[in-house]
Design a protein around this motif. Structure first.
Motif, PDB file in Angstrom:
ATOM      1  N   LEU A  47      28.789 -32.441   6.059  1.00 45.16           N
ATOM      2  CA  LEU A  47      28.165 -31.636   5.002  1.00 45.16           C
ATOM      3  C   LEU A  47      27.605 -30.353   5.599  1.00 45.16           C
ATOM      4  CD1 LEU A  47      27.106 -31.563   1.995  1.00 45.16           C
ATOM      5  CD2 LEU A  47      25.015 -32.625   2.861  1.00 45.16           C
ATOM      6  N   ILE A  48      27.892 -29.226   4.958  1.00 46.71           N
ATOM      7  CA  ILE A  48      27.326 -27.947   5.379  1.00 46.71           C
ATOM      8  C   ILE A  48      26.607 -27.330   4.188  1.00 46.71           C
ATOM      9  CG2 ILE A  48      27.815 -25.608   6.185  1.00 46.71           C
ATOM     10  CD1 ILE A  48      30.086 -26.652   7.796  1.00 46.71           C
ATOM     11  N   LEU A  49      25.307 -27.078   4.360  1.00 47.52           N
ATOM     12  CA  LEU A  49      24.466 -26.494   3.316  1.00 47.52           C
ATOM     13  C   LEU A  49      24.221 -25.030   3.674  1.00 47.52           C
ATOM     14  CD1 LEU A  49      21.890 -29.423   2.976  1.00 47.52           C
ATOM     15  CD2 LEU A  49      23.960 -29.026   1.615  1.00 47.52           C
ATOM     16  N   VAL A  50      24.809 -24.142   2.904  1.00 48.84           N
ATOM     17  CA  VAL A  50      24.723 -22.710   3.191  1.00 48.84           C
ATOM     18  C   VAL A  50      23.684 -22.079   2.284  1.00 48.84           C
ATOM     19  CG1 VAL A  50      25.975 -20.528   3.275  1.00 48.84           C
ATOM     20  CG2 VAL A  50      27.152 -22.665   3.853  1.00 48.84           C
ATOM     21  N   GLY A  51      22.679 -21.450   2.872  1.00 48.72           N
ATOM     22  CA  GLY A  51      21.672 -20.750   2.083  1.00 48.72           C
ATOM     23  C   GLY A  51      22.254 -19.484   1.466  1.00 48.72           C
ATOM     24  N   ALA A  52      21.764 -19.134   0.282  1.00 44.36           N
ATOM     25  CA  ALA A  52      22.266 -17.938  -0.396  1.00 44.36           C
ATOM     26  C   ALA A  52      22.027 -16.685   0.435  1.00 44.36           C
ATOM     27  CB  ALA A  52      21.599 -17.813  -1.766  1.00 44.36           C
ATOM     28  N   ASP A  53      21.028 -16.712   1.327  1.00 45.01           N
ATOM     29  CA  ASP A  53      20.696 -15.544   2.140  1.00 45.01           C
ATOM     30  C   ASP A  53      21.799 -15.184   3.132  1.00 45.01           C
ATOM     31  OD1 ASP A  53      19.719 -18.074   3.324  1.00 45.01           O
ATOM     32  OD2 ASP A  53      19.196 -16.805   5.027  1.00 45.01           O
ATOM     33  N   LEU A  54      22.575 -16.181   3.589  1.00 42.06           N
ATOM     34  CA  LEU A  54      23.638 -15.918   4.563  1.00 42.06           C
ATOM     35  C   LEU A  54      25.031 -16.030   3.953  1.00 42.06           C
ATOM     36  CD1 LEU A  54      22.402 -17.642   7.866  1.00 42.06           C
ATOM     37  CD2 LEU A  54      22.215 -15.250   7.162  1.00 42.06           C
ATOM     38  N   ALA A  55      25.114 -16.242   2.661  1.00 41.18           N
ATOM     39  CA  ALA A  55      26.418 -16.446   2.027  1.00 41.18           C
ATOM     40  C   ALA A  55      27.301 -15.204   2.133  1.00 41.18           C
ATOM     41  CB  ALA A  55      26.236 -16.849   0.573  1.00 41.18           C
ATOM     42  N   LYS A  56      26.723 -14.019   1.957  1.00 40.19           N
ATOM     43  CA  LYS A  56      27.528 -12.801   2.051  1.00 40.19           C
ATOM     44  C   LYS A  56      28.077 -12.632   3.459  1.00 40.19           C
ATOM     45  CE  LYS A  56      25.473  -9.984  -1.637  1.00 40.19           C
ATOM     46  NZ  LYS A  56      24.742  -8.727  -1.938  1.00 40.19           N
ATOM     47  N   ASP A  57      27.251 -12.900   4.469  1.00 36.89           N
ATOM     48  CA  ASP A  57      27.710 -12.795   5.856  1.00 36.89           C
ATOM     49  C   ASP A  57      28.829 -13.783   6.126  1.00 36.89           C
ATOM     50  OD1 ASP A  57      25.812 -10.883   6.218  1.00 36.89           O
ATOM     51  OD2 ASP A  57      24.399 -12.172   7.299  1.00 36.89           O
ATOM     52  N   LEU A  58      28.683 -14.991   5.588  1.00 43.05           N
ATOM     53  CA  LEU A  58      29.704 -16.012   5.793  1.00 43.05           C
ATOM     54  C   LEU A  58      31.009 -15.612   5.107  1.00 43.05           C
ATOM     55  CD1 LEU A  58      30.361 -18.820   6.936  1.00 43.05           C
ATOM     56  CD2 LEU A  58      29.584 -19.791   4.770  1.00 43.05           C
ATOM     57  N   ALA A  59      30.910 -15.057   3.901  1.00 37.71           N
ATOM     58  CA  ALA A  59      32.104 -14.643   3.169  1.00 37.71           C
ATOM     59  C   ALA A  59      32.843 -13.525   3.892  1.00 37.71           C
ATOM     60  CB  ALA A  59      31.720 -14.202   1.762  1.00 37.71           C
ATOM     61  N   ALA A  60      32.105 -12.694   4.648  1.00 37.16           N
ATOM     62  CA  ALA A  60      32.708 -11.565   5.358  1.00 37.16           C
ATOM     63  C   ALA A  60      33.227 -11.960   6.734  1.00 37.16           C
ATOM     64  CB  ALA A  60      31.684 -10.439   5.493  1.00 37.16           C
ATOM     65  N   THR A  61      33.024 -13.216   7.121  1.00 34.38           N
ATOM     66  CA  THR A  61      33.432 -13.700   8.438  1.00 34.38           C
ATOM     67  C   THR A  61      34.665 -14.588   8.300  1.00 34.38           C
ATOM     68  OG1 THR A  61      31.109 -13.688   9.090  1.00 34.38           O
ATOM     69  CG2 THR A  61      32.625 -14.888  10.511  1.00 34.38           C
ATOM     70  N   PRO A  62      35.655 -14.463   9.186  1.00 33.78           N
ATOM     71  CA  PRO A  62      36.889 -15.263   9.044  1.00 33.78           C
ATOM     72  C   PRO A  62      36.705 -16.735   9.451  1.00 33.78           C
ATOM     73  CG  PRO A  62      37.014 -13.893  11.018  1.00 33.78           C
ATOM     74  CD  PRO A  62      35.753 -13.497  10.305  1.00 33.78           C
ATOM     75  N   PHE A  63      35.979 -17.488   8.615  1.00 31.60           N
ATOM     76  CA  PHE A  63      35.823 -18.930   8.821  1.00 31.60           C
ATOM     77  C   PHE A  63      36.929 -19.655   8.056  1.00 31.60           C
ATOM     78  CE2 PHE A  63      31.869 -17.913  10.593  1.00 31.60           C
ATOM     79  CZ  PHE A  63      31.277 -19.038  11.137  1.00 31.60           C
ATOM     80  N   GLN A  64      37.490 -20.686   8.645  1.00 26.00           N
ATOM     81  CA  GLN A  64      38.502 -21.479   7.946  1.00 26.00           C
ATOM     82  C   GLN A  64      37.854 -22.293   6.836  1.00 26.00           C
ATOM     83  OE1 GLN A  64      40.827 -23.909  10.531  1.00 26.00           O
ATOM     84  NE2 GLN A  64      42.105 -24.740   8.893  1.00 26.00           N
ATOM     85  N   ARG A  65      38.498 -22.333   5.659  1.00 23.00           N
ATOM     86  CA  ARG A  65      37.977 -23.110   4.542  1.00 23.00           C
ATOM     87  C   ARG A  65      37.988 -24.598   4.883  1.00 23.00           C
ATOM     88  NH1 ARG A  65      37.591 -20.316  -0.423  1.00 23.00           N
ATOM     89  NH2 ARG A  65      37.208 -18.137   0.148  1.00 23.00           N
ATOM     90  N   ARG A  66      37.013 -25.337   4.369  1.00 20.55           N
ATOM     91  CA  ARG A  66      36.906 -26.768   4.614  1.00 20.55           C
ATOM     92  C   ARG A  66      36.164 -27.408   3.438  1.00 20.55           C
ATOM     93  NH1 ARG A  66      32.523 -29.199   8.233  1.00 20.55           N
ATOM     94  NH2 ARG A  66      32.437 -30.399   6.313  1.00 20.55           N
ATOM     95  N   SER A  67      36.243 -28.743   3.360  1.00 23.66           N
ATOM     96  CA  SER A  67      35.516 -29.468   2.326  1.00 23.66           C
ATOM     97  C   SER A  67      34.083 -29.717   2.784  1.00 23.66           C
ATOM     98  CB  SER A  67      36.205 -30.800   2.024  1.00 23.66           C
ATOM     99  OG  SER A  67      36.237 -31.602   3.188  1.00 23.66           O
ATOM    100  N   GLY A  68      33.234 -30.130   1.836  1.00 23.99           N
ATOM    101  CA  GLY A  68      31.867 -30.494   2.175  1.00 23.99           C
ATOM    102  C   GLY A  68      30.903 -29.333   2.276  1.00 23.99           C
ATOM    103  N   VAL A  69      31.270 -28.176   1.728  1.00 20.51           N
ATOM    104  CA  VAL A  69      30.390 -26.995   1.770  1.00 20.51           C
ATOM    105  C   VAL A  69      29.638 -26.876   0.450  1.00 20.51           C
ATOM    106  CG1 VAL A  69      30.288 -24.484   2.009  1.00 20.51           C
ATOM    107  CG2 VAL A  69      31.915 -25.804   3.383  1.00 20.51           C
ATOM    108  N   VAL A  70      28.315 -26.677   0.549  1.00 18.49           N
ATOM    109  CA  VAL A  70      27.456 -26.541  -0.621  1.00 18.49           C
ATOM    110  C   VAL A  70      26.652 -25.255  -0.488  1.00 18.49           C
ATOM    111  CG1 VAL A  70      25.585 -27.555  -1.973  1.00 18.49           C
ATOM    112  CG2 VAL A  70      27.272 -29.047  -0.871  1.00 18.49           C
TER     113      VAL A  70
END
Length: 360
Positions: A47-70
């Motif tokens: 499980l990965i819980l992503v805070g809204a504060d870092l969501a834009k940074d995460l979206a702009a970073t080439p992370f591979q998509r995976r399940s279990g992200v909230v």
């Protein structure tokens, strides 16, 4: 050792709230306060819980998509938050503090050890009064007495309730309406703690009120938790199958059709069997005796073209035991527990090394 959950946030309020919820769920967590800090462990936690504060940074970073992200946000009532959830590939969107209970369940589920799935069995009958509920309750008791952690699910919202059969109707605990709008994964620990039980036998039944519709998502969530948390899951499916019964049939390892040894019941079973085959891959026959006209089990099995799992004789003690609330004691010995023990053996279910007194 990698933690089962990871928090990706630099917002002290979000991190503190999620750490508190993780403690309540008894779930170890790793905290990444920058997107780059999350990269080394990105694929490891359940499980990965992503805070809204870092969501834009995460979206702009080439992370591979995976399940279990909230995606976790103080408010989810903005279009921007929904866009961010899509951009980071989040499967769920959680709002604090509204969704704290859901997050605790998700964290507890992530912390559960990975284990094999339990066996799921459906039972249904060709005629009203065939004795399916009695058989299901007897099989559940027999399994629990052998040390198998067992869940008995009542699939009939219009029945009297399996909790009544077992004398649990006045016991505190959750019933189907409490799970009617469930979404997401359900922790097995939460499920076991919520249900009324007798030793190793837990029971999910209905309230004796107007039935509440249960969503397909809620049914699948509950059955998923059940097979992760129990050795044996038994579902009493009514003849009018309905959404709950159909969902259970589709995930069952085997389905048993109980047919009284009578011509009319056998004829009724022929149509029901053809309908059941549409949803279950392994359909087997149980014949209930005695046969007033001498109809044999082999003739019934041949007529229905079903493999015979055995014949169970009617126990004349049980109707009065049910009325007197004495079913549990009455099924410690007799034809029903003898048949159930043999059926469990044929299914290959191995009892744990616990005594019958400890299990009951």
């Amino acid at each position: 050792m990698t933690s089962p959950a990871m928090i990706v946030s630099a917002d002290p309020a979000i991190v503190d709230d999620l750490l508190r919820l993780a403690a309540a769920a008894n779930a170890p967590v790793e905290v990444a306060r920058a997107v780059d800090h999350a990269r080394p462990s990105w694929h490891s936690p359940s499980l990965i819980l992503v805070g809204a504060d870092l969501a834009k940074d995460l979206a702009a970073t080439p992370f591979q998509r995976r399940s279990g992200v909230v995606l976790v946000a103080p408010s989810t009532d903005t279009e921007e938050v929904y866009k961010l959830a899509v951009q980071i590939g989040a499967q769920e969107l959680a709002e604090l503090p509204r969704d704290e209970a859901w997050l605790i369940d998700a964290l507890a589920t992530a912390a559960e050890p990975t284990q094999g799935c339990g066996t799921t069995i459906c039972l249904t009958g060709s005629a009203g009064g065939a004795g399916v509920s009695v058989l299901a309750a007897g099989l559940g008791l027999s399994a629990a007495r052998q040390g198998l952690r067992t869940l008995l699910i009542d699939g009939d919202p219009l029945g009297a309730g399996l909790d009544l059969v077992l004398g649990l109707e006045h016991h505190d605990g959750a019933r189907w309406p409490d799970f009617a709008e469930r979404r997401g994964r359900l922790s097995t620990a939460t499920l076991r703690e919520a249900l009324p039980s007798l030793g190793d036998l837990s029971v999910l039944s209905w309230q004796r009120k107007e039935p509440v519709p249960v969503s397909e998502e809620a049914i699948l969530s509950l059955i998923d938790a059940a097979v992760r948390g129990y050795d044996l899951v038994l579902v009493d499916v009514p003849r009018y199958v309905g959404e709950l019964g159909r969902t259970a049939l589709r995930v069952a390892d085997a389905t048993f059709l109980l047919v009284p040894a009578e011509v009319r019941s056998t004829m009724a079973a022929e149509l029901l069997a053809s309908m059941l085959r549409q949803d279950t891959a392994d359909l087997r026959l149980i014949v209930r005796g005695p046969a007033p006209g001498g109809l044999t089990t082999s003739v019934i099995a041949e007529a229905l073209n079903l493999p015979l799992a055995g014949m169970v004789e009617r126990d004349r003690r049980l109707p009065s035991a049910l009325d007197q609330g004495d079913f549990v004691r009455a099924t410690r010995r007799g034809p029903l527990p003898d048949f159930c023990a043999g059926l469990l053996y044929d299914l290959g279910l191995q009892p744990h090394e616990r005594t019958a007194e400890e299990a009951a």
